[in-house]
Design a protein around this motif. Sequence first.
Motif, PDB file in Angstrom:
ATOM      1  N   TYR A 184      11.127   2.131  -1.918  1.00  0.00           N
ATOM      2  CA  TYR A 184       9.877   2.235  -2.668  1.00  0.00           C
ATOM      3  C   TYR A 184       9.271   3.638  -2.569  1.00  0.00           C
ATOM      4  CZ  TYR A 184       9.813  -2.841  -3.196  1.00  0.00           C
ATOM      5  OH  TYR A 184      10.116  -4.137  -3.538  1.00  0.00           O
ATOM      6  N   ALA A 185      10.070   4.635  -2.272  1.00  0.00           N
ATOM      7  CA  ALA A 185       9.556   5.991  -2.091  1.00  0.00           C
ATOM      8  C   ALA A 185       8.935   6.557  -3.351  1.00  0.00           C
ATOM      9  CB  ALA A 185      10.681   6.913  -1.613  1.00  0.00           C
ATOM     10  N   ASN A 186       9.357   6.084  -4.521  1.00  0.00           N
ATOM     11  CA  ASN A 186       8.823   6.595  -5.790  1.00  0.00           C
ATOM     12  C   ASN A 186       7.963   5.572  -6.516  1.00  0.00           C
ATOM     13  OD1 ASN A 186      10.103   9.270  -5.873  1.00  0.00           O
ATOM     14  ND2 ASN A 186      12.029   8.126  -5.974  1.00  0.00           N
ATOM     15  N   THR A 187       7.630   4.468  -5.865  1.00  0.00           N
ATOM     16  CA  THR A 187       6.801   3.427  -6.482  1.00  0.00           C
ATOM     17  C   THR A 187       5.328   3.758  -6.293  1.00  0.00           C
ATOM     18  OG1 THR A 187       8.497   1.769  -6.024  1.00  0.00           O
ATOM     19  CG2 THR A 187       6.279   0.963  -6.518  1.00  0.00           C
ATOM     20  N   PRO A 188       4.541   3.722  -7.365  1.00  0.00           N
ATOM     21  CA  PRO A 188       3.102   4.025  -7.227  1.00  0.00           C
ATOM     22  C   PRO A 188       2.434   3.129  -6.184  1.00  0.00           C
ATOM     23  CG  PRO A 188       3.725   3.944  -9.538  1.00  0.00           C
ATOM     24  CD  PRO A 188       4.924   3.477  -8.770  1.00  0.00           C
ATOM     25  N   TYR A 189       1.507   3.709  -5.478  1.00  0.00           N
ATOM     26  CA  TYR A 189       0.750   3.079  -4.394  1.00  0.00           C
ATOM     27  C   TYR A 189       1.597   2.837  -3.144  1.00  0.00           C
ATOM     28  CZ  TYR A 189      -2.631   2.328  -8.124  1.00  0.00           C
ATOM     29  OH  TYR A 189      -3.498   2.525  -9.170  1.00  0.00           O
ATOM     30  N   MET A 190       2.808   2.321  -3.297  1.00  0.00           N
ATOM     31  CA  MET A 190       3.698   2.205  -2.151  1.00  0.00           C
ATOM     32  C   MET A 190       4.050   3.594  -1.630  1.00  0.00           C
ATOM     33  SD  MET A 190       4.337  -0.940  -1.223  1.00  0.00           S
ATOM     34  CE  MET A 190       5.913  -0.953  -0.369  1.00  0.00           C
ATOM     35  N   ARG A 191       4.251   4.522  -2.551  1.00  0.00           N
ATOM     36  CA  ARG A 191       4.565   5.899  -2.169  1.00  0.00           C
ATOM     37  C   ARG A 191       3.425   6.488  -1.333  1.00  0.00           C
ATOM     38  NH1 ARG A 191       5.254   8.014  -7.201  1.00  0.00           N
ATOM     39  NH2 ARG A 191       3.002   8.116  -7.390  1.00  0.00           N
ATOM     40  N   GLU A 192       2.197   6.287  -1.773  1.00  0.00           N
ATOM     41  CA  GLU A 192       1.045   6.815  -1.035  1.00  0.00           C
ATOM     42  C   GLU A 192       0.883   6.103   0.316  1.00  0.00           C
ATOM     43  OE1 GLU A 192       1.092   6.067  -4.207  1.00  0.00           O
ATOM     44  OE2 GLU A 192       0.734   8.027  -5.140  1.00  0.00           O
ATOM     45  N   MET A 193       1.117   4.790   0.323  1.00  0.00           N
ATOM     46  CA  MET A 193       0.995   4.034   1.568  1.00  0.00           C
ATOM     47  C   MET A 193       1.996   4.537   2.605  1.00  0.00           C
ATOM     48  SD  MET A 193       1.602  -0.041   2.285  1.00  0.00           S
ATOM     49  CE  MET A 193       3.391   0.166   2.190  1.00  0.00           C
ATOM     50  N   ILE A 194       3.228   4.734   2.204  1.00  0.00           N
ATOM     51  CA  ILE A 194       4.274   5.208   3.115  1.00  0.00           C
ATOM     52  C   ILE A 194       3.932   6.611   3.619  1.00  0.00           C
ATOM     53  CG2 ILE A 194       6.702   5.876   3.244  1.00  0.00           C
ATOM     54  CD1 ILE A 194       7.207   3.635   1.117  1.00  0.00           C
ATOM     55  N   THR A 195       3.468   7.476   2.708  1.00  0.00           N
ATOM     56  CA  THR A 195       3.117   8.835   3.100  1.00  0.00           C
ATOM     57  C   THR A 195       1.960   8.849   4.099  1.00  0.00           C
ATOM     58  OG1 THR A 195       3.828   9.646   0.928  1.00  0.00           O
ATOM     59  CG2 THR A 195       2.409  11.096   2.235  1.00  0.00           C
ATOM     60  N   LEU A 196       0.969   7.998   3.871  1.00  0.00           N
ATOM     61  CA  LEU A 196      -0.199   7.961   4.751  1.00  0.00           C
ATOM     62  C   LEU A 196       0.181   7.549   6.170  1.00  0.00           C
ATOM     63  CD1 LEU A 196      -3.194   6.471   2.718  1.00  0.00           C
ATOM     64  CD2 LEU A 196      -2.991   8.743   3.732  1.00  0.00           C
ATOM     65  N   TYR A 197       0.970   6.481   6.310  1.00  0.00           N
ATOM     66  CA  TYR A 197       1.286   6.029   7.669  1.00  0.00           C
ATOM     67  C   TYR A 197       2.166   7.039   8.395  1.00  0.00           C
ATOM     68  CZ  TYR A 197       6.153   4.364   8.120  1.00  0.00           C
ATOM     69  OH  TYR A 197       7.513   4.278   8.260  1.00  0.00           O
ATOM     70  N   LEU A 198       3.073   7.698   7.660  1.00  0.00           N
ATOM     71  CA  LEU A 198       3.919   8.720   8.297  1.00  0.00           C
ATOM     72  C   LEU A 198       3.082   9.927   8.727  1.00  0.00           C
ATOM     73  CD1 LEU A 198       7.135   8.643   6.058  1.00  0.00           C
ATOM     74  CD2 LEU A 198       6.914   7.886   8.428  1.00  0.00           C
ATOM     75  N   MET A 199       2.145  10.350   7.883  1.00  0.00           N
ATOM     76  CA  MET A 199       1.313  11.498   8.230  1.00  0.00           C
ATOM     77  C   MET A 199       0.372  11.167   9.388  1.00  0.00           C
ATOM     78  SD  MET A 199       2.320  14.005   6.406  1.00  0.00           S
ATOM     79  CE  MET A 199       3.952  13.255   6.666  1.00  0.00           C
ATOM     80  N   GLY A 200      -0.146   9.934   9.398  1.00  0.00           N
ATOM     81  CA  GLY A 200      -1.004   9.523  10.510  1.00  0.00           C
ATOM     82  C   GLY A 200      -0.253   9.510  11.825  1.00  0.00           C
ATOM     83  N   HIS A 201       0.969   9.015  11.800  1.00  0.00           N
ATOM     84  CA  HIS A 201       1.769   8.990  13.028  1.00  0.00           C
ATOM     85  C   HIS A 201       2.181  10.396  13.449  1.00  0.00           C
ATOM     86  CE1 HIS A 201       4.187   7.106  16.082  1.00  0.00           C
ATOM     87  NE2 HIS A 201       5.258   7.754  15.667  1.00  0.00           N
TER      88      HIS A 201
ATOM     89  N   TRP B  27      12.513  11.482  -3.257  1.00  0.00           N
ATOM     90  CA  TRP B  27      11.693  12.138  -4.265  1.00  0.00           C
ATOM     91  C   TRP B  27      12.495  13.169  -5.059  1.00  0.00           C
ATOM     92  CZ3 TRP B  27       6.900  13.517  -0.722  1.00  0.00           C
ATOM     93  CH2 TRP B  27       6.230  12.323  -0.380  1.00  0.00           C
ATOM     94  N   LEU B  28      13.422  13.820  -4.350  1.00  0.00           N
ATOM     95  CA  LEU B  28      14.216  14.874  -5.002  1.00  0.00           C
ATOM     96  C   LEU B  28      15.496  14.343  -5.629  1.00  0.00           C
ATOM     97  CD1 LEU B  28      13.828  17.644  -2.264  1.00  0.00           C
ATOM     98  CD2 LEU B  28      12.527  17.371  -4.385  1.00  0.00           C
ATOM     99  N   GLY B  29      15.711  13.033  -5.534  1.00  0.00           N
ATOM    100  CA  GLY B  29      16.865  12.427  -6.168  1.00  0.00           C
ATOM    101  C   GLY B  29      18.099  12.340  -5.293  1.00  0.00           C
ATOM    102  N   TYR B  30      17.964  12.515  -3.987  1.00  0.00           N
ATOM    103  CA  TYR B  30      19.102  12.431  -3.067  1.00  0.00           C
ATOM    104  C   TYR B  30      19.025  11.135  -2.255  1.00  0.00           C
ATOM    105  CZ  TYR B  30      19.584  17.375  -4.189  1.00  0.00           C
ATOM    106  OH  TYR B  30      19.732  18.570  -4.856  1.00  0.00           O
ATOM    107  N   ASP B  31      20.146  10.808  -1.635  1.00  0.00           N
ATOM    108  CA  ASP B  31      20.208   9.576  -0.839  1.00  0.00           C
ATOM    109  C   ASP B  31      20.543   9.921   0.618  1.00  0.00           C
ATOM    110  OD1 ASP B  31      20.559   7.152   0.320  1.00  0.00           O
ATOM    111  OD2 ASP B  31      22.049   6.399  -1.094  1.00  0.00           O
ATOM    112  N   LEU B  32      19.519   9.926   1.430  1.00  0.00           N
ATOM    113  CA  LEU B  32      19.687  10.099   2.877  1.00  0.00           C
ATOM    114  C   LEU B  32      19.070   8.916   3.627  1.00  0.00           C
ATOM    115  CD1 LEU B  32      18.802  13.912   3.272  1.00  0.00           C
ATOM    116  CD2 LEU B  32      21.077  12.853   3.198  1.00  0.00           C
TER     117      LEU B  32
END
Length: 385
Positions: free
Chosen positions: A135-152, A205-210
């Motif tokens: 869900y890295a490119n899904t709206p709202y899920m993308r922001e949720m994932i980014t927020l928890y990673l940045m907080g940690h 986000w950049l289209g790669y699979d890691l």
Amino acid sequence: MSLVVYMASFLLALAAILLRRPRRTPRSPLSIATRATAFIAAVCFFWSAPVTLAAVNHATGIPNIGAPLTYVSISALSCSLIILLIHWRGGPKERIRRMTRMTVAVYGTLIIAIVVLFALADAHTERLTDLDTYYANTPYMREMITLYLMGHLASTIVLSAVCLKWARDEVTGLLRLGLRLILAGLLLDALGFTLAKVTAVVARWLGYDLDFLSTSVAPPAASLGALIYSVGFVLPRLASAAAAERESVAIYRALKPLWCAVKDVATAPPVAEPTWWQPWRLWPSSRLYLLEANIRDALLQLTAYFDQRVGHTAYAAAVRRGERQDRARIDSEKAMIIDGIRRATGKEGSPADPPEKFRVTVDLVELANAVHRLREAAPEQVRTQ
């Protein structure tokens, strides 16, 4: 993977249990913060296990509901680690309260944002191990994932910076070892978990699979890192607790002569000894508390044998020696108690003149030493007669 995560959760929960203090011990903010951090870390790893995620999703009927629960627990863990560090560092109480409130406000806002973003997102496909990248490119899920990673990541940077500063100061012993363990655990967490997750998400986000970084590298790194820095936080705490327990053992042994002198003449039954199914009551501090309670109860039962004339005589003698009034009162109390024990055991035949009110204020160890010296002197007196 669930087995590894559950093992980390079990060990952290065990640490929270072992840090439990007897109920009589005054609760300190540092003790509460330490146990809370260990407990939140255990909950965090429990929620993040794929088996738990599947069970929660199935029980609620909401696909991926386990994800915000996990992210909320991770954010709560980040918050508790910073609060623990604030209390561990110490300082003025008002400063500690202000920084604690600020930390709670920041991460409380982050937790609310995670819940709101998940509620707004469209995430109906259940993903147990690769939700972050799926869900890295899904709206709202993308922001949720980014927020928890940045907080940690923010908590990791703050903790690392403070611990590195402390490590450069002149700290020794277990505190230095604890700081090094915290730094090692945080480094593993930052590189193995946060950086791996961020790299995998940015690659999407950049289209790669890691995705393997998020699914195979991050979870075990997070588990191991949390265990290492949790040990770093807990180790100095356990060391101070062990020192207190050693002191309790020494005091317990010093009080045994006094207990032996009063237990046979006490009329009320002693407080029950702890049982094996109450392991926290088997600690030396708990056993010392029970022994002190039994001794004080026995001394109060012996009040009828106390002779205030003996106390007055001892007080006057102490004053003549130049003792302060508080010290003279203690000597008077000791003399009355020792004389009362002799009367209760039949070694003194004259009638007693007990005081109307009596309260045990003398230090029990000091009283035990006086009783012990008296018992050692008794055989010598018998031989010289």
